[in-house]
Design a protein around this motif. Structure first.
Motif, PDB file in Angstrom:
ATOM      1  N   GLU A   1       1.067  -1.189  -0.019  1.00 46.85           N
ATOM      2  CA  GLU A   1      -0.481   0.095   0.414  1.00 46.85           C
ATOM      3  C   GLU A   1       1.095   1.245  -0.282  1.00 46.85           C
ATOM      4  OE1 GLU A   1      -3.578   1.639  -0.313  1.00 46.85           O
ATOM      5  OE2 GLU A   1      -3.369  -0.066  -0.299  1.00 46.85           O
TER       6      GLU A   1
ATOM      7  N   ARG B   1      -9.170   2.563  -0.559  1.00 49.18           N
ATOM      8  CA  ARG B   1      -8.806   2.262  -2.268  1.00 49.18           C
ATOM      9  C   ARG B   1      -8.982   1.041  -2.592  1.00 49.18           C
ATOM     10  NH1 ARG B   1      -4.475   0.306  -4.860  1.00 49.18           N
ATOM     11  NH2 ARG B   1      -3.512  -1.334  -3.221  1.00 49.18           N
ATOM     12  N   ILE B   2      -8.911  -0.166  -1.696  1.00 49.22           N
ATOM     13  CA  ILE B   2      -9.883  -1.516  -2.618  1.00 49.22           C
ATOM     14  C   ILE B   2     -10.777  -1.581  -3.266  1.00 49.22           C
ATOM     15  CG2 ILE B   2      -9.552  -3.865  -2.505  1.00 49.22           C
ATOM     16  CD1 ILE B   2      -7.234  -3.795  -0.895  1.00 49.22           C
TER      17      ILE B   2
ATOM     18  N   CYS C   1      -6.983 -10.003  -2.169  1.00 52.10           N
ATOM     19  CA  CYS C   1      -8.084  -8.826  -2.644  1.00 52.10           C
ATOM     20  C   CYS C   1      -6.907  -7.577  -3.495  1.00 52.10           C
ATOM     21  CB  CYS C   1      -8.774  -8.134  -1.594  1.00 52.10           C
ATOM     22  SG  CYS C   1      -9.914  -9.679  -1.630  1.00 52.10           S
ATOM     23  N   GLN C   2      -6.296  -7.352  -2.812  1.00 50.71           N
ATOM     24  CA  GLN C   2      -5.404  -6.433  -2.784  1.00 50.71           C
ATOM     25  C   GLN C   2      -4.129  -6.834  -4.158  1.00 50.71           C
ATOM     26  OE1 GLN C   2      -1.533  -5.754  -0.540  1.00 50.71           O
ATOM     27  NE2 GLN C   2      -2.635  -3.673   0.418  1.00 50.71           N
TER      28      GLN C   2
ATOM     29  N   LYS D   1      -6.670  -6.199  -7.807  1.00 50.19           N
ATOM     30  CA  LYS D   1      -6.972  -5.025  -7.219  1.00 50.19           C
ATOM     31  C   LYS D   1      -5.267  -4.857  -8.809  1.00 50.19           C
ATOM     32  CE  LYS D   1      -8.837  -0.833  -6.885  1.00 50.19           C
ATOM     33  NZ  LYS D   1      -9.197  -0.298  -7.473  1.00 50.19           N
ATOM     34  N   LYS D   2      -4.181  -5.514  -7.775  1.00 52.43           N
ATOM     35  CA  LYS D   2      -3.039  -5.189  -8.299  1.00 52.43           C
ATOM     36  C   LYS D   2      -2.688  -5.156  -9.280  1.00 52.43           C
ATOM     37  CE  LYS D   2       2.088  -5.519  -8.012  1.00 52.43           C
ATOM     38  NZ  LYS D   2       3.243  -5.744  -7.164  1.00 52.43           N
TER      39      LYS D   2
ATOM     40  N   ARG E   1      -5.197  -5.933 -11.894  1.00 62.74           N
ATOM     41  CA  ARG E   1      -6.117  -5.834 -12.382  1.00 62.74           C
ATOM     42  C   ARG E   1      -5.669  -4.460 -13.332  1.00 62.74           C
ATOM     43  NH1 ARG E   1     -12.364  -6.651  -9.531  1.00 62.74           N
ATOM     44  NH2 ARG E   1     -11.948  -8.982 -10.668  1.00 62.74           N
ATOM     45  N   GLY E   2      -4.883  -3.882 -12.169  1.00 63.73           N
ATOM     46  CA  GLY E   2      -4.607  -2.065 -12.520  1.00 63.73           C
ATOM     47  C   GLY E   2      -3.249  -1.942 -13.125  1.00 63.73           C
TER      48      GLY E   2
END
Length: 370
Positions: free
Chosen positions: A69, A83-84, A357-358, A361-362, A364-365
């Motif tokens: 993070e 953020r997530i 989940c983090q 998210k990373k 997908r980014g």
């Protein structure tokens, strides 16, 4: 909330050692031996090692969450949730995790009051003690994170003599009580590991304190040293309990550690147990201070217009009300059971899922960027 913590408000990396230590070592140290040996008897020390290894694994998860993070701003649990998952769901998840912190504070304070009621002042008023205690906590928390860290350091120093007291029973220990080795099923050991969750909880509060620790790379080393020290402390204490008591005595002794202390004698000093219980006040003060600071910061993060000094008063009033409403020892025990379940859910299930989940998210980014 600001994305930058001023250096004047930060604490040194060694704080990652003694802050988790003080959070993990407390009133549970007086009674955990009886609860753990209920399922695995003389093999309970093995369950302590397993539970300690699990806590080291979860500490890695905690530090990985925070380091991942850091590139996005404030490395704490509040920012991770927002953020997530977005503002609304993130706020709900913040409430879910902060409830754990609230339970931790009330459980620590009320459990200490119960010990004082039984061993020192049976007629002491719970409300009056909670009020005075929370006034002291208000004064400390008003000084900010550095003051809280200083109190944690003092607490760590004052608790060292209590651990040394336990060594006085070594000459009276019967280490053959540890035999036979590994004589219980994996299910029994896992039950003991679950019960040990309560005494190993506390290191996860780094999720809120981490942005205020300077030199994070050095702080990670101190955090793992702290976790290893806690494993050593509880495992050796448990081994001495098994060697000192028979299994029948251990199951009928609610506070085995206090029973140790009662057997210690010094010239011109009586009732070492009462002195030690009074010193344990220093195991409770930093817990309530840090938890109230975390909750006040959560309120500030959710509603920036509310200043921490105002929300702190309401939070401490909740602590007083919570401890006063828990009137009996049975309710204290039920609170400890609820805290253990809640804490196990968060550290063993929720935090690994959050790390996953983090990671999603990373990923997908990166996909969107490419």
């Amino acid at each position: 909330m600001n994305d930058k913590i001023k250096p004047a408000h930060q604490v040194g990396p060694v704080s990652a050692f003694f802050i988790p230590q003080v959070m993990q070592i407390g009133i549970g140290y007086l009674s955990f031996q009886q609860i753990i040996t209920k399922y695995s008897q003389q093999d309970a020390w093995l369950a302590s090692l397993i539970s300690g290894a699990l806590s080291l694994g979860i500490l890695w998860v905690v530090l990985r969450l925070l380091e991942n993070e850091r590139q996005f701003g404030m490395p704490d649990l509040f920012s991770i949730h927002t953020r997530i998952f977005g503002r609304r769901i993130g706020t709900i998840l913040n409430l879910f995790t902060v409830t754990h912190v609230l339970l931790f504070a009330i459980m620590s304070l009320r459990s200490y009051i119960e010990i004082v009621h039984v061993w020192v002042f049976p007629q002491m008023a719970t409300f009056l003690f909670s009020l005075i205690f929370c006034l002291i906590a208000w004064y400390i928390v008003s000084g900010g994170m550095r003051t809280i860290a200083g109190v944690c350091l003092l607490s760590f120093i004052y608790l060292v003599p209590l651990s040394i007291l336990t060594l006085f029973i070594v000459p009276h220990a019967q280490f053959e009580n540890l035999l036979p080795f590994v004589d219980h099923s994996p299910a029994a050991l896992l039950k003991s590991c679950y019960e040990l969750t309560r005494v190993y909880l506390g290191f996860e509060l780094l999720l809120y304190v981490y942005p205020f620790i300077s030199n994070p790379r050095e702080a990670r080393k101190w955090a793992f040293r702290s976790a290893l020290t806690t494993v050593y402390f509880y495992t050796t204490t448990l081994i001495l309990a098994i060697a000192y008591f028979s299994q029948g005595e251990l199951q009928n002794t609610i506070w085995p550690t206090v029973a140790y202390w009662k057997s210690v004698r010094f010239p011109l000093v009586e009732h070492i147990d009462i002195i030690a219980i009074v010193l344990l006040l220093w195991a409770t003060i930093p817990k309530v201070c840090l938890c109230s600071w975390i909750i006040a910061r959560a309120v500030k993060f959710t509603v920036p217009k509310i200043k921490m000094k105002y929300s702190l008063i309401v939070i401490l009033a909740l602590f007083i009300a919570g401890t006063t409403m828990i009137r009996t020892g049975l309710l204290v025990r039920q609170l400890n059971i609820a805290y253990t379940r809640y804490g196990a859910l968060i550290i063993y299930i929720y935090l690994p899922i959050l790390l996953f989940c983090q990671w999603i998210k990373k990923k997908r980014g990166r996909s969107a960027a490419s």
